[in-house]
Design a protein around this motif. Structure first.
Motif, PDB file in Angstrom:
ATOM      1  N   GLY A 199      -2.459  10.010  -1.975  1.00 20.64           N
ATOM      2  CA  GLY A 199      -1.130   9.403  -1.801  1.00 20.64           C
ATOM      3  C   GLY A 199      -0.162   9.728  -0.596  1.00 20.64           C
ATOM      4  N   CYS A 200       0.432   8.725  -0.153  1.00 18.65           N
ATOM      5  CA  CYS A 200       1.297   9.119   1.093  1.00 18.65           C
ATOM      6  C   CYS A 200       2.841   9.059   0.918  1.00 18.65           C
ATOM      7  N   ASN A 201       3.147   8.827  -0.442  1.00 13.83           N
ATOM      8  CA  ASN A 201       4.636   8.778  -0.826  1.00 13.83           C
ATOM      9  C   ASN A 201       5.399   7.675   0.032  1.00 13.83           C
ATOM     10  N   LEU A 202       4.748   6.495   0.031  1.00 12.49           N
ATOM     11  CA  LEU A 202       5.513   5.406   0.776  1.00 12.49           C
ATOM     12  C   LEU A 202       5.232   4.228  -0.214  1.00 12.49           C
ATOM     13  N   PHE A 203       6.093   3.542  -0.301  1.00 14.93           N
ATOM     14  CA  PHE A 203       6.020   2.407  -1.575  1.00 14.93           C
ATOM     15  C   PHE A 203       6.791   1.360  -1.142  1.00 14.93           C
ATOM     16  N   HIS A 204       6.402   0.200  -1.349  1.00 16.22           N
ATOM     17  CA  HIS A 204       7.020  -1.037  -0.800  1.00 16.22           C
ATOM     18  C   HIS A 204       7.341  -1.955  -2.066  1.00 16.22           C
ATOM     19  N   PHE A 205       8.642  -2.208  -2.434  1.00 21.46           N
ATOM     20  CA  PHE A 205       8.823  -2.739  -3.550  1.00 21.46           C
ATOM     21  C   PHE A 205       9.398  -4.430  -2.967  1.00 21.46           C
ATOM     22  N   ALA A 206       8.461  -5.370  -2.769  1.00 23.98           N
ATOM     23  CA  ALA A 206       8.865  -6.347  -1.764  1.00 23.98           C
ATOM     24  C   ALA A 206       9.576  -7.546  -2.714  1.00 23.98           C
ATOM     25  N   SER A 207       9.441  -7.763  -3.857  1.00 20.07           N
ATOM     26  CA  SER A 207      10.153  -8.776  -4.345  1.00 20.07           C
ATOM     27  C   SER A 207      10.703  -8.417  -5.717  1.00 20.07           C
ATOM     28  N   PRO A 208      11.552  -9.304  -6.129  1.00 19.20           N
ATOM     29  CA  PRO A 208      12.232  -8.924  -7.704  1.00 19.20           C
ATOM     30  C   PRO A 208      11.231  -8.551  -8.723  1.00 19.20           C
ATOM     31  N   ARG A 209      10.015  -9.206  -8.789  1.00 25.39           N
ATOM     32  CA  ARG A 209       9.199  -8.926  -9.710  1.00 25.39           C
ATOM     33  C   ARG A 209       8.504  -7.544  -9.635  1.00 25.39           C
ATOM     34  N   ALA A 210       8.799  -7.003  -8.621  1.00 23.98           N
ATOM     35  CA  ALA A 210       8.337  -5.404  -8.480  1.00 23.98           C
ATOM     36  C   ALA A 210       8.659  -4.420  -9.756  1.00 23.98           C
TER      37      ALA A 210
END
Length: 256
Positions: free
Chosen positions: A154-165
């Motif tokens: 893992g690289c400790n980077l996350f993208h929560f892109a939409s409200p469903r996230a």
């Protein structure tokens, strides 16, 4: 590219061994080449185009420091998953999430990650292949997930892109609750995928996509272009490595 970013800079309520080793109150406050780790992460996010940078903090010391370098502050919830869930509720999506101990973070890692994330993914996660890490940071010790398409860290980077996230944070909370009972985590794959995992026929992308479907979302992995993106500061040996890598970068920097 403009985005909002959350930096997880809280604690689990006990003294962090790396902070104790470095002689500071909180790991985020460890200085490397004159800048705290939190400041280094904020610098990289700002250079990558972050419109807002919010630190999720547990201590007054980190909160005061964050404000002093122009970062917004939120009080951390018990556990990173709840902190992210509450931030999503307050800030909304899209939201980039990273950690304060990602001291090597570079702006291009962020922009590459956001550019490479599938457009239809509700959640994207950055991971690095073992061979990419070995080529970039020879000899480093990482924790790897072993799949049919290789070993990943893992690289400790996350993208929560939409409200469903936000659904991903509920699954994350369940995984956190079961972190001392790994069999409960693995069984979420179901018997068919679990067998494929055990015989190394399951790819990481397939596993993440399946867990996303369990949560009711589209989830995807993004392969890191830089192996050093997998290096964070979890233990004193990591801190020594990061200090050396940053010193090497400083030595190679051109003199104005």
């Amino acid at each position: 590219m403009s985005f909002n970013a959350l930096v997880l800079a809280g604690s689990r309520g006990t003294a962090d061994p790396v902070a104790v080793h470095a002689g500071v109150s909180d790991k985020a406050m460890i200085e490397i080449d004159g800048r705290t780790m939190l400041a280094r992460v904020a610098d990289a996010l700002g250079a990558a185009g972050a419109a807002r940078i919010i630190a999720s903090v547990s201590s007054d010391a980190v909160a005061d420091h964050a404000r002093s370098i122009g970062i917004e502050v939120r009080r951390a919830a018990p556990g990173p998953s709840r902190s992210v869930a509450e931030a999503l509720d307050a800030i909304g999506t899209p939201l980039l999430v990273t950690t304060a101990d990602h001291a090597l973070l570079r702006p291009e890692w962020v922009t590459d990650f956001l550019a490479d994330a599938p457009a239809d993914a509700d959640v994207a996660v950055l991971l690095a292949r073992r061979e990419t890490i070995d080529a970039d940071v020879p000899g480093t010790t990482r924790t790897y997930l072993r799949f049919a398409d290789g070993d990943w860290s893992g690289c400790n980077l996350f993208h929560f892109a939409s409200p469903r996230a936000v659904a991903a944070t509920r699954l994350w909370q369940q995984v956190e609750a079961d972190r001392k009972r790994p069999w409960r985590i693995v069984r979420r794959l179901g018997p068919g995928l679990l067998l494929r995992y055990l015989i190394r026929r399951l790819t990481l992308g397939e596993a993440v996509a399946h867990l996303g479907r369990v949560a009711g979302i589209e989830a995807a992995i993004v392969a890191a272009r830089a192996g050093a993106a997998a290096v964070d500061v979890d233990k004193p040996a990591d801190l020594a490595l990061v200090r050396r890598l940053i010193a090497d970068q400083s030595d190679r920097a051109p003199v104005a």
